[in-house]
Structure formats: structure tokens, C-alpha cells
Design a protein around this motif. Structure first.
Motif, PDB file in Angstrom:
ATOM      1  N   ILE A   1       0.846  -1.205   0.000  1.00 16.52           N
ATOM      2  CA  ILE A   1       0.000   0.000   0.000  1.00 16.52           C
ATOM      3  C   ILE A   1       0.872   1.243   0.000  1.00 16.52           C
ATOM      4  O   ILE A   1       0.646   2.194  -0.767  1.00 16.52           O
ATOM      5  N   THR A   2       1.902   1.250   0.852  1.00 19.62           N
ATOM      6  CA  THR A   2       2.774   2.425   0.963  1.00 19.62           C
ATOM      7  C   THR A   2       3.561   2.656  -0.318  1.00 19.62           C
ATOM      8  O   THR A   2       3.560   3.761  -0.877  1.00 19.62           O
ATOM      9  N   ILE A   3       4.242   1.609  -0.799  1.00 18.01           N
ATOM     10  CA  ILE A   3       5.088   1.757  -1.986  1.00 18.01           C
ATOM     11  C   ILE A   3       4.238   1.956  -3.233  1.00 18.01           C
ATOM     12  O   ILE A   3       4.550   2.787  -4.092  1.00 18.01           O
ATOM     13  N   GLY A   4       3.138   1.196  -3.336  1.00 20.09           N
ATOM     14  CA  GLY A   4       2.301   1.277  -4.521  1.00 20.09           C
ATOM     15  C   GLY A   4       1.671   2.650  -4.708  1.00 20.09           C
ATOM     16  O   GLY A   4       1.703   3.219  -5.807  1.00 20.09           O
ATOM     17  N   SER A   5       1.111   3.206  -3.626  1.00 24.86           N
ATOM     18  CA  SER A   5       0.462   4.520  -3.751  1.00 24.86           C
ATOM     19  C   SER A   5       1.482   5.609  -4.062  1.00 24.86           C
ATOM     20  O   SER A   5       1.205   6.531  -4.835  1.00 24.86           O
ATOM     21  N   ALA A   6       2.685   5.506  -3.469  1.00 24.86           N
ATOM     22  CA  ALA A   6       3.729   6.495  -3.743  1.00 24.86           C
ATOM     23  C   ALA A   6       4.215   6.393  -5.185  1.00 24.86           C
ATOM     24  O   ALA A   6       4.333   7.404  -5.894  1.00 24.86           O
ATOM     25  N   ALA A   7       4.470   5.158  -5.645  1.00 23.57           N
ATOM     26  CA  ALA A   7       4.923   4.973  -7.024  1.00 23.57           C
ATOM     27  C   ALA A   7       3.852   5.393  -8.017  1.00 23.57           C
ATOM     28  O   ALA A   7       4.143   6.032  -9.044  1.00 23.57           O
ATOM     29  N   GLY A   8       2.607   5.058  -7.714  1.00 22.97           N
ATOM     30  CA  GLY A   8       1.513   5.470  -8.589  1.00 22.97           C
ATOM     31  C   GLY A   8       1.401   6.975  -8.702  1.00 22.97           C
ATOM     32  O   GLY A   8       1.126   7.512  -9.789  1.00 22.97           O
ATOM     33  N   GLY A   9       1.618   7.682  -7.591  1.00 22.57           N
ATOM     34  CA  GLY A   9       1.562   9.138  -7.621  1.00 22.57           C
ATOM     35  C   GLY A   9       2.648   9.742  -8.496  1.00 22.57           C
ATOM     36  O   GLY A   9       2.402  10.689  -9.260  1.00 22.57           O
ATOM     37  N   VAL A  10       3.857   9.187  -8.407  1.00 22.90           N
ATOM     38  CA  VAL A  10       4.963   9.667  -9.245  1.00 22.90           C
ATOM     39  C   VAL A  10       4.659   9.422 -10.718  1.00 22.90           C
ATOM     40  O   VAL A  10       4.853  10.302 -11.584  1.00 22.90           O
ATOM     41  N   LEU A  11       4.165   8.223 -11.037  1.00 30.58           N
ATOM     42  CA  LEU A  11       3.827   7.897 -12.420  1.00 30.58           C
ATOM     43  C   LEU A  11       2.688   8.770 -12.934  1.00 30.58           C
ATOM     44  O   LEU A  11       2.689   9.200 -14.097  1.00 30.58           O
ATOM     45  N   LEU A  12       1.713   9.037 -12.075  1.00 29.56           N
ATOM     46  CA  LEU A  12       0.590   9.891 -12.463  1.00 29.56           C
ATOM     47  C   LEU A  12       1.064  11.281 -12.833  1.00 29.56           C
ATOM     48  O   LEU A  12       0.682  11.830 -13.881  1.00 29.56           O
ATOM     49  N   ASP A  13       1.894  11.868 -11.985  1.00 29.45           N
ATOM     50  CA  ASP A  13       2.377  13.223 -12.232  1.00 29.45           C
ATOM     51  C   ASP A  13       3.272  13.296 -13.472  1.00 29.45           C
ATOM     52  O   ASP A  13       3.291  14.310 -14.170  1.00 29.45           O
ATOM     53  N   SER A  14       4.001  12.199 -13.743  1.00 27.86           N
ATOM     54  CA  SER A  14       4.965  12.222 -14.840  1.00 27.86           C
ATOM     55  C   SER A  14       4.362  11.828 -16.184  1.00 27.86           C
ATOM     56  O   SER A  14       4.737  12.386 -17.221  1.00 27.86           O
ATOM     57  N   TYR A  15       3.438  10.866 -16.165  1.00 32.57           N
ATOM     58  CA  TYR A  15       2.979  10.294 -17.429  1.00 32.57           C
ATOM     59  C   TYR A  15       1.467  10.262 -17.609  1.00 32.57           C
ATOM     60  O   TYR A  15       0.988   9.861 -18.667  1.00 32.57           O
ATOM     61  N   GLY A  16       0.697  10.631 -16.604  1.00 29.51           N
ATOM     62  CA  GLY A  16      -0.751  10.584 -16.721  1.00 29.51           C
ATOM     63  C   GLY A  16      -1.340   9.358 -16.060  1.00 29.51           C
ATOM     64  O   GLY A  16      -0.619   8.427 -15.665  1.00 29.51           O
ATOM     65  N   VAL A  17      -2.661   9.340 -15.946  1.00 31.05           N
ATOM     66  CA  VAL A  17      -3.334   8.320 -15.139  1.00 31.05           C
ATOM     67  C   VAL A  17      -3.257   6.920 -15.735  1.00 31.05           C
ATOM     68  O   VAL A  17      -3.353   5.925 -15.009  1.00 31.05           O
ATOM     69  N   GLY A  18      -3.064   6.805 -17.046  1.00 30.75           N
ATOM     70  CA  GLY A  18      -3.019   5.473 -17.644  1.00 30.75           C
ATOM     71  C   GLY A  18      -1.799   4.674 -17.214  1.00 30.75           C
ATOM     72  O   GLY A  18      -1.869   3.448 -17.079  1.00 30.75           O
ATOM     73  N   THR A  19      -0.683   5.344 -16.949  1.00 30.15           N
ATOM     74  CA  THR A  19       0.570   4.636 -16.649  1.00 30.15           C
ATOM     75  C   THR A  19       0.523   3.862 -15.334  1.00 30.15           C
ATOM     76  O   THR A  19       0.925   2.693 -15.300  1.00 30.15           O
ATOM     77  N   PRO A  20       0.066   4.462 -14.215  1.00 26.03           N
ATOM     78  CA  PRO A  20      -0.003   3.648 -12.997  1.00 26.03           C
ATOM     79  C   PRO A  20      -0.923   2.440 -13.136  1.00 26.03           C
ATOM     80  O   PRO A  20      -0.668   1.388 -12.531  1.00 26.03           O
ATOM     81  N   LEU A  21      -1.975   2.550 -13.934  1.00 26.07           N
ATOM     82  CA  LEU A  21      -2.866   1.404 -14.146  1.00 26.07           C
ATOM     83  C   LEU A  21      -2.153   0.304 -14.924  1.00 26.07           C
ATOM     84  O   LEU A  21      -2.299  -0.881 -14.602  1.00 26.07           O
ATOM     85  N   VAL A  22      -1.375   0.684 -15.943  1.00 29.83           N
ATOM     86  CA  VAL A  22      -0.648  -0.313 -16.728  1.00 29.83           C
ATOM     87  C   VAL A  22       0.437  -0.984 -15.883  1.00 29.83           C
ATOM     88  O   VAL A  22       0.601  -2.212 -15.918  1.00 29.83           O
ATOM     89  N   VAL A  23       1.178  -0.197 -15.118  1.00 37.50           N
ATOM     90  CA  VAL A  23       2.210  -0.769 -14.243  1.00 37.50           C
ATOM     91  C   VAL A  23       1.566  -1.702 -13.216  1.00 37.50           C
ATOM     92  O   VAL A  23       2.079  -2.790 -12.929  1.00 37.50           O
ATOM     93  N   GLY A  24       0.436  -1.278 -12.676  1.00 34.47           N
ATOM     94  CA  GLY A  24      -0.284  -2.131 -11.736  1.00 34.47           C
ATOM     95  C   GLY A  24      -0.725  -3.427 -12.385  1.00 34.47           C
ATOM     96  O   GLY A  24      -0.665  -4.501 -11.763  1.00 34.47           O
ATOM     97  N   ALA A  25      -1.164  -3.359 -13.634  1.00 38.06           N
ATOM     98  CA  ALA A  25      -1.595  -4.551 -14.361  1.00 38.06           C
ATOM     99  C   ALA A  25      -0.448  -5.538 -14.526  1.00 38.06           C
ATOM    100  O   ALA A  25      -0.614  -6.753 -14.319  1.00 38.06           O
ATOM    101  N   VAL A  26       0.727  -5.029 -14.874  1.00 37.46           N
ATOM    102  CA  VAL A  26       1.897  -5.899 -15.065  1.00 37.46           C
ATOM    103  C   VAL A  26       2.262  -6.598 -13.758  1.00 37.46           C
ATOM    104  O   VAL A  26       2.526  -7.809 -13.728  1.00 37.46           O
ATOM    105  N   ALA A  27       2.264  -5.848 -12.657  1.00 36.80           N
ATOM    106  CA  ALA A  27       2.601  -6.429 -11.356  1.00 36.80           C
ATOM    107  C   ALA A  27       1.593  -7.501 -10.945  1.00 36.80           C
ATOM    108  O   ALA A  27       1.955  -8.562 -10.425  1.00 36.80           O
ATOM    109  N   ALA A  28       0.305  -7.228 -11.188  1.00 34.56           N
ATOM    110  CA  ALA A  28      -0.739  -8.185 -10.807  1.00 34.56           C
ATOM    111  C   ALA A  28      -0.627  -9.483 -11.602  1.00 34.56           C
ATOM    112  O   ALA A  28      -0.741 -10.582 -11.047  1.00 34.56           O
ATOM    113  N   VAL A  29      -0.400  -9.375 -12.906  1.00 39.56           N
ATOM    114  CA  VAL A  29      -0.263 -10.580 -13.740  1.00 39.56           C
ATOM    115  C   VAL A  29       0.963 -11.380 -13.311  1.00 39.56           C
ATOM    116  O   VAL A  29       0.930 -12.620 -13.249  1.00 39.56           O
TER     117      VAL A  29
END
Length: 392
Positions: free
Chosen positions: A348-376
Motif C-alpha cells: 500500500i505504501t510503496i504502490g500509492s507512492a509509485a503510482g503518484g509519481v507515475l501519475l504526475d509524470s505520465y498521466g493516469v493510464g501509466t499507474p494502471l498499466v504498471v499495476g496490471a503488469v505487477a498483478a499478472v
């Protein structure tokens, strides 16, 4: 003789039939703690303005809870190796109520943060002991116990967070936390009344934790738990942004649909856990697919399907992973559960922080894609790991 035999059979059936009351009490306790964990999200703007910090800084109130939980989960059984588990669970709910009360009366952000850290201790400790306590009350019904506890979590996210927002808007954010403190005390009283005395395991403490840490298959599974939880929480804090990208007016009902999908996923997971290896592998993969569709959806119907499946798939994960770690390490349930809880809190801690960095840098689609890769990746990992058979 016939009436006597009938009476004897009725008595036997009553003895053999387990009572659900202790498990319901445990589910109510975890529901209160989880609702409290995410309560700041319901009242964030007013909370931030009142204690004089930005909304971004106030968001640390959730991260602080997860960090405290990550430290507490593996250590609480070491600190309390011989204490009756019913007493510990009641005490942790009282601690959670004190934490909410501290937030309700906090004059500044430092006191508020201290209260949130204390809540993290209560949540992680309660999670670590609740599953074992439920098994003690309902022996041989691990799937039912896990599903009931996870149902409490789903109920907290579907009902608790919106109710917190309504109370915060109508009366004030401090009243929402005050109400949570009162309900926590009631949950503690319910467990004190419903749960039998539960002695600690003879090997509980540092020895049990050390032996669990040496279990390679268990630790591989815990690594998969980190991956799937990271995948979800790299994306979930930004679900509102993902929905507003398609249709801002539909955000509220889409979030509700996520929660309802989660309730369905929790219930189905309890049934599907008879094929635990398949469930543990399929749930993360389904989560990954839903995140990928949500990241690329360009129409509201497609996004709605992805959101429902997202909630459905992720809420199967706690049931699957609880059962997985305790089946792999049945003699050290407390330590196995503490490691599963730690994995979630770290993710929760690392994921939300990493998602925030990706969101600010690349937009909302990127944290979802990275999350998808990790889940698979987590799903593939669970598919490769054998899990022992167990009685239903």
C-alpha cells in the motif's frame, strides 16, 4: 426410546454445528478498523483546512497508518507471545478507538498523525490475530472464516467510506472520527462477549516468526502478495481520476459499482477457494486484465465493466492469500498471517507512492498499466507454487 434418541441426535447436531457469532463479531471489528483507515479520504479537504496543511500533506494520514501496520504485523506476536488472543483483540479495538478519538480532537497535524500511527498498530495487530481466532471458534471452516473477515472489509469500503463523507459534510469531519471511536468500543464489547478464551500457541513469538521466515515456499507466496497488492494500490488511489477522464458525472456510481463488485468477489472467493491454487493465480490475472482495460478504455460502458471486474478481482485476493499462507504454513498461522498483513501494508505504501509519481509524470493510464503488469506477474507466481490440500 425413540424420543430419547431423537433428543440425543438433536443435542449432537447442536454441538457439531459451529456458531457464527464469534466470526461475525470479528468481521464487525475488522470492518470498523478498515473504515477508520480510509476515513480521511472521505473528509480530506475539510480535515486539511482545519489542521492547516495541504491536501497532499493530509493524505499522509493514510500512508502513516500503512507504515505503522507494516512494522506492527510481524512484531506484535513477538511482544505478546503468551497473552490470551481474545484479550489482545479487544485491546486492539480499544486502541483503534483511542486513535480515532485522538484524531477527532487533534489541535494540529502532529497529533492527528500520531493518532493515525496508533490506528495502524491496531489494524495490523487485529488482522494478524483475527484469522487464527476465527479458526479457533470454527475449526475446519477456514474458507468461511476468511470470506467472513474479507466481507467485513468489503462492507467497510462500500458503506463506511460514503457514510463517513455524509457525516463529515453534515456535522463535521471531527464528528465522523468521534463516531468511529464509539463504534469501535461497541465492536470491542461484541468480541469480548462473543469470542471464547483463546490461548496463545505454545511456540508463539520470535521462534514461530523465525521458522516461518525460513519457509521458502511461504516467503515466495508473500512476495507474490506484495506484487498483487502493489499492482492494485499503484492504481486504486487514482481511480477517481481514471473515471473522470471518461465521464466526470458518472464517478459516484462507478465507485459504488467497484464496491459492489468487491462484495461479490469476496463471497465467490469463499466458494471458489476449494480450488485454492487456481483462485490464487486467477484473481491477480483478472485484476491485471481489468486494470489494463480501465487504462485504455475510451467509452463509458467499457470503463464500467473494467471497474466492476477490478473490484471483483481485487476483493478475491485477501481471501485467496489468507488461505494460501495458512495452508502452506498451518502450524504457524499467526506468523503466516502477520507476514501477509505486512506484505499488504508495504505494498500500500510503496504502490500509492509509485503510482503518484507515475501519475504526475505520465498521466493516469501509466499507474494502471504498471499495476496490471505487477498483478499478472503475481498470478503467474502463484500458478507455479504448489499449495497443500486441506479440509473444507
Amino acid at each position: 426410546m425413540a424420543p430419547s434418541s431423537s433428543h440425543a441426535q438433536t443435542t449432537l447436531d447442536t454441538v457439531d454445528r459451529p456458531s457464527w457469532t464469534p466470526v461475525v463479531a470479528l468481521a464487525a471489528g475488522i470492518a470498523m478498523l478498515v473504515a477508520s483507515e480510509f476515513l480521511p479520504a472521505s473528509v480530506l479537504p475539510a480535515l486539511a483546512a482545519d489542521v492547516g496543511v495541504s491536501e497532499g500533506v493530509a493524505g499522509l494520514a493514510v500512508a502513516a497508518t500503512a507504515i505503522a501496520g507494516a512494522v506492527t504485523a510481524p512484531s506484535i506476536a513477538v511482544l505478546l507471545p503468551r497473552t490470551d488472543r481474545r484479550r489482545v483483540l479487544v485491546g486492539l479495538l480499544v486502541v483503534g478507538s483511542v486513535a480515532n478519538l485522538a484524531v477527532a480532537v487533534a489541535p494540529n497535524f502532529v497529533v492527528l498523525l500520531a493518532g493515525r500511527l496508533l490506528l495502524g498498530v491496531a489494524i495490523a495487530g487485529f488482522w494478524s490475530f483475527a484469522f487464527g481466532a476465527g479458526l479457533h471458534a470454527m475449526r475446519g471452516r477456514d474458507r468461511a472464516v476468511s470470506a467472513a473477515l474479507s466481507f467485513g472489509v468489503s462492507l467497510a469500503t462500500v458503506i463506511g467510506v460514503p457514510v463517513g463523507a455524509l457525516v463529515g459534510d453534515a456535522i463535521g469531519w471531527r464528528a465522523a472520527f468521534g463516531g468511529a471511536a464509539v463504534l469501535g468500543v461497541l465492536a470491542a464489547a461484541g468480541i469480548a462477549r462473543a469470542l471464547p478464551s483463546i490461548p496463545a500457541h505454545p511456540s508463539a513469538g520470535i521462534r514461530m516468526l523465525r521458522e516461518a521466515l525460513r519457509h521458502r515456499r511461504l516467503m515466495a507466496g508473500v512476495g507474490c502478495v506484495v506484487l498483487v497488492a502493489f499492482g492494485n494500490f499503484a492504481a486504486y488511489p487514482y481511480i477517481r481520476i481514471a473515471t473522470e477522464r471518461i465521464d466526470a458525472d458518472s464517478t459516484t456510481w462507478l465507485l459504488l459499482a467497484w464496491g459492489l463488485g468487491g462484495v461479490a468477489g469476496t463471497v465467490l472467493a469463499g466458494v471458489a477457494a476449494v480450488r485454492l491454487r487456481l483462485l490464487a493465480a486467477a484473481a491477480p490475472v483478472l485484476l491485471g486484465v481489468s486494470l489494463l482495460v480501465a487504462a485504455t478504455a475510451s467509452t463509458l460502458p467499457l470503463l464500467a465493466v473494467a471497474i466492476v471486474v477490478w473490484g471483483f478481482a481485487f476483493n478475491m485476493v485477501p481471501v485467496a492469500t489468507q488461505l494460501w499462507v495458512t495452508r502452506v504454513e498451518p502450524e504457524r498461522v499467526e506468523s503466516a498471517m502477520s507476514l501477509q498483513v505486512t506484505a499488504f501494508q508495504v505494498a500500500i505504501t510503496i504502490g500509492s507512492a509509485a503510482g503518484g509519481v507515475l501519475l504526475d509524470s505520465y498521466g493516469v493510464g501509466t499507474p494502471l498499466v504498471v499495476g496490471a503488469v505487477a498483478a499478472v506477474a503475481a498470478g503467474l507466481g502463484f500458478a507455479l507454487l504448489r499449495v497443500p490440500a486441506a479440509a473444507r
